[in-house]
Motif scaffolding. Structure first.
Motif, PDB file in Angstrom:
ATOM      1  N   UNK A  10       0.807  -1.233   0.000  1.00 49.40           N
ATOM      2  CA  UNK A  10       0.000   0.000   0.000  1.00 49.40           C
ATOM      3  C   UNK A  10       0.836   1.277   0.000  1.00 49.40           C
ATOM      4  N   UNK A  11       2.149   1.141  -0.241  1.00 49.25           N
ATOM      5  CA  UNK A  11       3.015   2.326  -0.207  1.00 49.25           C
ATOM      6  C   UNK A  11       2.578   3.353  -1.236  1.00 49.25           C
ATOM      7  N   UNK A  12       2.183   2.863  -2.418  1.00 51.20           N
ATOM      8  CA  UNK A  12       1.752   3.792  -3.456  1.00 51.20           C
ATOM      9  C   UNK A  12       0.516   4.572  -3.022  1.00 51.20           C
ATOM     10  N   UNK A  13      -0.453   3.900  -2.442  1.00 47.86           N
ATOM     11  CA  UNK A  13      -1.682   4.574  -2.029  1.00 47.86           C
ATOM     12  C   UNK A  13      -1.418   5.600  -0.930  1.00 47.86           C
ATOM     13  N   UNK A  14      -0.525   5.250   0.019  1.00 47.87           N
ATOM     14  CA  UNK A  14      -0.190   6.208   1.086  1.00 47.87           C
ATOM     15  C   UNK A  14       0.491   7.436   0.507  1.00 47.87           C
ATOM     16  N   UNK A  15       1.487   7.212  -0.359  1.00 45.18           N
ATOM     17  CA  UNK A  15       2.197   8.342  -0.971  1.00 45.18           C
ATOM     18  C   UNK A  15       1.266   9.177  -1.833  1.00 45.18           C
ATOM     19  N   UNK A  16       0.371   8.505  -2.553  1.00 44.08           N
ATOM     20  CA  UNK A  16      -0.577   9.225  -3.406  1.00 44.08           C
ATOM     21  C   UNK A  16      -1.495  10.114  -2.570  1.00 44.08           C
ATOM     22  N   UNK A  17      -1.987   9.577  -1.448  1.00 43.30           N
ATOM     23  CA  UNK A  17      -2.871  10.360  -0.579  1.00 43.30           C
ATOM     24  C   UNK A  17      -2.138  11.562   0.012  1.00 43.30           C
ATOM     25  N   UNK A  18      -0.906  11.352   0.478  1.00 37.79           N
ATOM     26  CA  UNK A  18      -0.130  12.458   1.062  1.00 37.79           C
ATOM     27  C   UNK A  18       0.204  13.509   0.009  1.00 37.79           C
ATOM     28  N   UNK A  19       0.518  13.068  -1.196  1.00 37.96           N
ATOM     29  CA  UNK A  19       0.817  14.027  -2.256  1.00 37.96           C
ATOM     30  C   UNK A  19      -0.424  14.812  -2.658  1.00 37.96           C
ATOM     31  N   UNK A  20      -1.586  14.181  -2.616  1.00 34.28           N
ATOM     32  CA  UNK A  20      -2.820  14.900  -2.927  1.00 34.28           C
ATOM     33  C   UNK A  20      -3.085  15.984  -1.889  1.00 34.28           C
ATOM     34  N   UNK A  21      -2.875  15.676  -0.601  1.00 42.71           N
ATOM     35  CA  UNK A  21      -3.045  16.681   0.449  1.00 42.71           C
ATOM     36  C   UNK A  21      -2.024  17.808   0.296  1.00 42.71           C
ATOM     37  N   UNK A  22      -0.765  17.434   0.049  1.00 41.79           N
ATOM     38  CA  UNK A  22       0.273  18.448  -0.118  1.00 41.79           C
ATOM     39  C   UNK A  22       0.009  19.301  -1.363  1.00 41.79           C
TER      40      UNK A  22
END
Length: 419
Positions: free
Chosen positions: A203-215
């Protein structure tokens, strides 16, 4: 007693109604600023009414800075340390420059928090003054507030729509271009240095994707917040100039604004005080925004160049989604810098119109040598205060053309070097 009580009640209701109109007008003019600045913690602490609200602003400030660092550090390390081809390097430079722009603008917004609050208080005082005056003045202020809100809204629509494409839709829907253990994986919109975090698997991609969307939301909101501040403050100043010109038309006899009971010396004094107040507000706004405008001018010039390059590259590779994404980002950046240059042109024009208005009124009807005082107003309007980018460039439509020409020239140079 009952009669006096009724009079007092009516006066209280009238005062309450006046206070509500003041608050409604001020809230209407700065509402979008509050919506954009509060989520990133850049809302002035002096305007926070409770301790809980101040603590919330501090928490949001820390959170937004953390999210920006989450993008900046891995993206910068990936750009510098990872050996890739020239095409990939150029694609990385654009996001890094945009994040650096957001970092500098966020720092300036936080450092100038008190100055922003003073500008908002100035706007509130002007609404207080107009509530005691004429309905025409209030209508002028409302119309200018509407236009400032419209500029802010259009900027938000362009930036958020382009940002959603870039940070959410494109990474999810893009082709899987990398293979790990015979499985294809997706790439993120902002590159991440894999020495810190490997986002290629679930799930690393999904976590990074979510954090990048917030940022991404934070950095897009910073860009919109700066644009909305400039639009609202400048349009407020333009509205005050319109009111000043109405006062100048009434200088000779005072009948239009029902101030005939006052002397022309008193009316001229009111005009001079109002003019000085407007110029002081413009000076404060220019000092607040000139460094941010410099960041926008330099950054947007580079970003327009890189976005144009990426768009043409995606077009050559027949990537429809990528072409649409970079095209929307290109339009958004171009429109944002256009807004800054347009309101700078509008402000300079309004300043110059005061001098022309001083001559166009019936100054010859003023008794004795009272009209000589208008020469000072003319002189001040000639030495007009303009919005600048770091004191180096005046923001105007001519400046916008120069920025676009410079970006296109850099793009042609980049294409020549790349080919």
């Amino acid at each position: 007693m009952p009669r006096n009580g009724l009079v007092v009640t009516m006066l209280d209701r009238s005062k309450s109604s006046s206070d509500e109109r003041i608050t409604d007008g001020w809230n209407y003019s700065i509402q979008l600023n509050r919506w954009f600045l509060k989520p990133i913690g850049a809302w002035p602490w002096t305007l926070c009414e409770t301790s809980i609200e101040k603590i919330g602003c501090m928490i949001l400030t820390v959170a937004s800075c953390f999210l920006i660092c989450f993008l900046l550090i891995p993206c910068t390390l990936c750009t510098i340390l990872v050996d890739t081809d020239l095409d990939t390097k150029i694609r990385m430079i654009g996001p890094v420059s945009f994040i650096l722009m957001a970092v500098v603008k966020q720092y300036i917004l936080i450092a100038r928090n008190e100055d922003i609050g003073e500008c908002f208080q100035h706007v509130r005082t002007d609404w207080n003054n107009v509530a005691l005056g004429h309905e025409t003045d209030r209508e002028i202020m409302v119309n200018n507030a509407k236009f400032g809100r419209w500029l802010s809204s259009v900027s938000a629509v362009f930036m958020y729509s382009a940002g959603i494409f870039f940070t959410t839709i494109m990474p999810i829907c893009a082709r899987r271009t990398e293979i790990i253990d015979n499985e294809t994986v997706r790439s993120l919109s902002f590159p991440i240095y894999r020495g810190l975090f490997d986002p290629r698997t679930t799930p690393s991609f999904e976590i990074a994707q979510f954090m990048q969307a917030l940022a991404g939301y934070v950095i897009y909101t910073i860009t919109i917040g700066v644009c909305s501040l400039a639009a609202v403050f400048v349009m407020h100043a333009c509205g005050q100039f319109r009111i000043l010109m109405l006062k100048m038309e009434d200088l000779a006899d005072g009948k239009k604004r029902k101030s005939a009971s006052s002397t022309h010396e008193e009316r001229l004094g009111d005009i001079v005080k109002h003019h000085i107040r407007i110029l002081g507000f413009i000076t404060r706004t220019e000092e607040l925004l000139n460094e941010i405008c410099l960041v926008d001018v330099v950054g947007c010039t580079l970003n327009i160049c890189f976005l144009g390059f990426n768009m043409m590259t995606e077009w050559e590779h027949r990537e429809t989604l990528g072409t649409m994404t970079f095209c929307s980002l290109l339009i958004s950046f171009t429109f944002n810098i256009f807004i800054l240059c347009y309101i700078g042109e509008l402000l300079a024009e309004q300043c110059m119109q005061i001098g022309a208005k001083s001559y166009m009124i019936d100054w010859y009807r003023i008794p004795n040598k009272g009209a000589l005082g208008l020469t000072l107003v003319m002189a001040m309007s000639n030495a007009t205060i303009k919005l600048t980018a770091g004191k180096f460039m005046e923001l105007s439509l001519a400046s916008f053309c120069s920025i676009v020409k410079a970006a296109v020239a850099y793009l042609n140079l980049l294409r020549t070097f790349y080919v």
